[in-house]
Each structure stands twice: as C-alpha cells, then as structure tokens.
Design a protein around this motif. Structure first.
Motif, short mmCIF file in Angstrom:
data_model
loop_
_atom_site.label_atom_id
_atom_site.label_comp_id
_atom_site.label_asym_id
_atom_site.label_seq_id
_atom_site.Cartn_x
_atom_site.Cartn_y
_atom_site.Cartn_z
N ALA A 193 17.97 -24.20 5.09
CA ALA A 193 16.82 -23.78 4.31
C ALA A 193 16.39 -24.68 3.33
O ALA A 193 15.12 -24.85 3.06
CB ALA A 193 17.51 -22.42 3.83
N ALA A 194 17.10 -25.49 2.79
CA ALA A 194 16.81 -26.52 1.91
C ALA A 194 15.70 -27.59 2.38
O ALA A 194 14.68 -27.87 1.95
CB ALA A 194 18.14 -27.10 1.04
N LEU A 195 16.32 -28.01 3.68
CA LEU A 195 15.47 -28.95 4.36
C LEU A 195 14.07 -28.23 4.87
O LEU A 195 13.08 -29.06 4.92
CB LEU A 195 16.21 -29.56 5.47
CG LEU A 195 17.23 -30.38 5.25
CD1 LEU A 195 17.99 -30.92 6.38
CD2 LEU A 195 17.22 -31.20 4.11
N GLN A 230 12.35 -26.15 3.20
CA GLN A 230 11.55 -26.03 2.02
C GLN A 230 11.13 -27.34 1.51
O GLN A 230 9.95 -27.26 1.01
CB GLN A 230 12.36 -25.36 0.89
CG GLN A 230 12.71 -23.79 1.25
CD GLN A 230 13.53 -23.29 0.05
OE1 GLN A 230 14.00 -23.83 -0.99
NE2 GLN A 230 13.89 -21.94 0.02
N ALA A 231 11.93 -28.35 1.77
CA ALA A 231 11.48 -29.55 1.59
C ALA A 231 10.47 -30.20 2.42
O ALA A 231 9.93 -31.42 2.36
CB ALA A 231 12.55 -30.68 1.41
N GLY A 232 10.17 -29.54 3.60
CA GLY A 232 9.19 -30.09 4.49
C GLY A 232 9.78 -31.05 5.44
O GLY A 232 8.92 -31.71 6.03
N CYS A 233 11.16 -30.94 5.68
CA CYS A 233 11.61 -31.98 6.68
C CYS A 233 12.61 -31.22 7.53
O CYS A 233 13.76 -31.88 7.50
CB CYS A 233 12.24 -33.37 5.84
SG CYS A 233 13.39 -32.81 4.53
N PRO A 234 12.27 -30.22 8.10
CA PRO A 234 13.35 -29.60 9.18
C PRO A 234 13.75 -30.32 10.15
O PRO A 234 14.94 -30.31 10.88
CB PRO A 234 12.63 -28.19 9.61
CG PRO A 234 11.20 -28.44 9.42
CD PRO A 234 10.98 -29.48 8.37
N GLY A 280 15.62 -32.67 -0.78
CA GLY A 280 15.60 -31.39 -0.47
C GLY A 280 16.87 -30.68 -0.96
O GLY A 280 16.70 -29.55 -1.60
N LEU A 281 18.14 -31.28 -0.92
CA LEU A 281 19.43 -30.55 -1.41
C LEU A 281 19.31 -30.37 -2.87
O LEU A 281 20.05 -29.51 -3.57
CB LEU A 281 20.51 -31.58 -0.85
CG LEU A 281 20.86 -31.66 0.56
CD1 LEU A 281 21.99 -32.41 0.97
CD2 LEU A 281 20.94 -30.08 1.24
N LEU A 282 18.72 -31.69 -3.62
CA LEU A 282 18.77 -31.52 -5.13
C LEU A 282 17.69 -30.41 -5.49
O LEU A 282 18.20 -29.89 -6.45
CB LEU A 282 17.99 -32.97 -5.59
CG LEU A 282 17.97 -32.72 -7.19
CD1 LEU A 282 19.27 -32.89 -7.82
CD2 LEU A 282 17.40 -34.55 -7.71
N ALA A 283 16.76 -30.30 -4.87
CA ALA A 283 15.80 -29.16 -5.17
C ALA A 283 16.35 -27.74 -5.08
O ALA A 283 16.29 -26.89 -5.85
CB ALA A 283 14.59 -29.36 -4.23
N ALA A 284 17.19 -27.54 -4.04
CA ALA A 284 17.95 -26.49 -3.87
C ALA A 284 19.04 -26.10 -4.84
O ALA A 284 19.29 -25.11 -5.23
CB ALA A 284 18.46 -26.31 -2.41
N ARG A 285 19.67 -27.20 -5.26
CA ARG A 285 20.65 -27.12 -6.11
C ARG A 285 20.10 -26.68 -7.50
O ARG A 285 20.74 -26.02 -8.26
CB ARG A 285 21.75 -28.52 -6.02
CG ARG A 285 22.71 -28.44 -7.07
CD ARG A 285 23.51 -29.61 -7.10
NE ARG A 285 22.77 -30.63 -8.06
CZ ARG A 285 23.05 -31.76 -8.20
NH1 ARG A 285 24.04 -32.14 -7.74
NH2 ARG A 285 22.47 -32.87 -8.92
N SER A 286 19.14 -27.29 -7.97
CA SER A 286 18.53 -27.08 -9.13
C SER A 286 18.14 -25.62 -9.48
O SER A 286 17.83 -25.22 -10.36
CB SER A 286 17.14 -27.87 -9.23
OG SER A 286 16.37 -27.62 -8.41
#
Length: 396
Positions: free
Chosen positions: A1-3, A5-9, A71-77
């Motif tokens: 899901a994080a990827l 949302q980050a636009g790089c699935p 992407g992982l950092l955005a999800a963690r935040s």
C-alpha cells in the motif's frame, strides 16, 4: 500500500526481495515470545548483489530503491511517533567530541573535527548555571542541575582530544578549567573521587567509586584527563593529582582491573611522567615512552630517561644486552636514527635519550604504532651491577 501511494507499485517485487519480505519473518521479540514473529526491514544483501539479482546495474537499482524508501518513510510518518529524548547531557557530548576528534585525526576529516568544535562551543556556552558553573544537562534553553564528576571528566577528555586534532590551545585551557573544578568539588583525601557529593539536592552521602560501566565513570575519566593534560604541556599539578587518585584507589583497581579500564589507561600513561608506581611499588631506573612528532603519524620519537648513576648498553653492543627496538606488528617497517656515539668511542646511553623513528611501511600509518623495546640497565662505576634485561611494549 505504501508503494501504491508513492506512485511506484511496479517496484514491489524488487522491494520484497531486497528487504527479505518474500520469506518468513526475521524477528521474534525474546521478551514477548507469545507475540507472532514479524519483519525488521534490513537489506538482504549488499546493493551490488541485490542489483544483480534484479537483473540491472547498481545505479538504476539505487534510483528505484530510493523511491521505495521514500514511500516507506511517508507511510511510517502517518503512524504515531515515539517520544524522543533530546536532552543535551554534558558527559555524553564529551564522549562524542572525543570520538569525532579522534576520527577526524585518523581519517584526516576536517568536517569531523569541525563538528566536534561546534559541539564543544555549544556545551561550554549553553550548559551553564545562573551562578556560572557548568551544568549537567540542557533542553530547550533550560539547564538542569550542576555537573557531576563524569560530566567534567568526559568533557575534559573531549576537549583535550579536540586540542590534539585542531591545535588550538583554548580547548586545552578549557579542559584544565574543568579539571580544576573537579579537583575542588569532587576530590577528598578521605574518600578519593566522589561522583556526586552530598548536598541539599537530596543526596545524604557522597557517591564514589572507580568502576567504568557502559560509559566511563567519572573517576577514571578525570584521572585519565589529568594525565593527558600533563602530557599536552598544561602548567599545573596534573600528574601529581593523577598519581594521588590512582595511589589511593590502587587496591580496588588491582582487585578488579577489568572493571576500571580508564584508570588502568591513566596508570600506564602516567609511567612516562612519574617514576613512582601507584600502590607503593618502586619503579625501575629507566622510563620509556613513544610519542608522535607530526600530525601524519609517520615520525616518532623514542624517549628514554635514565636515572643518574645508571646507563644503558647501547644499540651497538653485539650481545643480548644491547638496546633493541623493533615493530610489534607484522608488515610494519621503521627507520631508526641512532645516537652517533661511535665517533666518541662509546656505546652507552645516559640521562635523557631521544631517538627519532620514521615509519616506512605501511601507508597510511597504522594506529597506533606499536614497538617492542628491550634494554639492560647497569649502575655506573667499576663495581656497578647490571640489572636483568627488561622489555616493554610502547605505542603512540
């Protein structure tokens, strides 16, 4: 899901493989075995290996993985963040200043030395009580309590290391000021070093000891700093005070030597400055030390101090009694500039002897340079006796 949302699935397969998420979980909390295993995100192999597995060059792999991490950092935040301890503690900063200074010298990194200087400026300028003395901690502009012995000792060690790295005498002077405060406030002839004296803050008795723990104890840090201040030419009774501290604690140190490594380091370095041995043993008539004479650690000086009425068998003697100097580590080669005694028809060494030594191999210089030095000392005069051959290991 994080990827997503980050636009790089499209990077999901690469991320799963790189982080080991395509296999079973890699962590189980040993304190809570009832909880299911989970993953700790860590690279499964070196980046060049992971790039080869993915069938691409390392540069494109890093570009893709940087997007994964973003992407992982955005999800963690988005999750509740843990509290952060951002208190500035004097002792811990002293250890950091010492480490940065030593690393800067070893790696020739001026940025690390500059970082150490900035930290030193901050601690010396901001961690101050209203009455003017050094404080223990600082946070958001407010200081907390007076400094303990470990704060003064660790900061003194850091400032002395910064003096060696940068060459500015102001750091040594600041360290000497802290050592003077430590002696006036934390030393007593009855108890030795006290980490925190009895006072109105609720401590009914003085707390002391020479043991080091996860961080150096105050007694060991201050004692080592006293010896180093004397080594660096600071004017004052620093080596005498170091001897007094070690002499008083010598029984405890001898009983538990591995519990007080900084005190042992101080005692070893003090031997180059003081004939006496803490604990009452009689020192021999020869003191030996090795010092670096340039910042590149390629030129050194072996210093031998022979007591009056004694002499050493020189390096030209064709026997086991000759003065011998050799590297301790394989692959190290040195050149020795022996004293020119041949023209005078003698090969005995008296008084203060300084022998220049140049490191030839390896380059860059090892840290430290370690030498094995052997000598025989004899009394002067026709009836003088010779002592057993001594050997010591020196490093600089």
């Amino acid at each position: 899901a994080a990827l997503v949302q980050a636009g790089c699935p499209e990077h999901l397969p690469m991320a799963l493989q790189a982080l080991g998420l395509d296999r079973s979980a890699n962590f189980r909390d040993p304190h809570h075995p009832e909880e299911p295993a989970t993953w700790v995100l860590t690279l499964d192999a070196r980046p060049e290996v992971l790039a080869a597995r993915a069938g691409c060059f390392e540069g494109p792999w890093w570009q893709a993985f940087d997007r994964v991490r973003s992407g992982l950092l955005a999800a963690r935040s988005m999750r509740p963040q843990p509290f952060r301890d951002d208190a500035v503690i004097a002792a811990w900063n002293g250890l950091a200043i010492e480490g940065l200074s030593e690393a800067g010298m070893a790696l020739r990194r001026t940025d690390l030395v500059q970082a150490a200087a900035r930290a030193a400026e901050f601690v010396l300028g901001q961690l101050r009580l209203k009455a003017g003395g050094p404080a223990r901690a600082w946070r958001n502009g407010a200081v907390t309590g007076p400094a303990f012995l470990e704060d003064l000792g660790c900061m003194a060690l850091g400032l002395l290391a910064l003096h060696r790295a940068e060459g500015s005498v102001r750091w040594r002077d600041a360290a000497v000021g802290l050592l003077e405060l430590a002696w006036r406030g934390f030393w007593s002839d009855e108890h030795g070093w006290t980490e925190a004296p009895a006072d109105a803050a609720g401590r009914f008795v003085a707390v002391g000891g020479v043991d080091d723990g996860a961080v150096p104890g105050g007694a060991g840090a201050v004692t080592l700093a006293l010896v180093m201040a004397a080594e660096q030419g600071a004017v004052g009774p620093w080596s005498e005070r170091a001897f007094m501290a070690l002499d008083r604690a010598s029984g405890v140190i001898a009983a538990r030597p591995t519990s007080s490594p900084l005190s042992l380091m101080a005692a070893a370095r003090l031997r180059t400055l003081d004939d006496r041995v803490p604990g009452g043993s009689v020192a021999g008539p020869v003191r030996a030390s090795l010092v670096a004479t340039d910042r590149e650690a390629t030129r050194f000086e072996l210093r031998l101090l022979v007591k009056p009425g004694h002499h050493l068998q020189g390096h030209l003697a064709a026997s086991e009694t000759a003065l011998r100097v050799e590297p301790r580590d394989a692959g190290t080669r040195i050149e020795i500039q022996w004293p020119d005694l041949v023209k005078r028809g003698e090969d005995t060494l008296r008084g203060e002897i300084r022998i220049p030594i140049t490191l030839v191999e390896p380059r860059p210089a090892p840290r430290p340079l370690r030498l094995r030095v052997r000598w025989q000392c004899c009394q002067d005069g026709p009836m003088g006796t010779c002592m057993p051959i001594e050997q010591t290991l020196l490093e600089a």
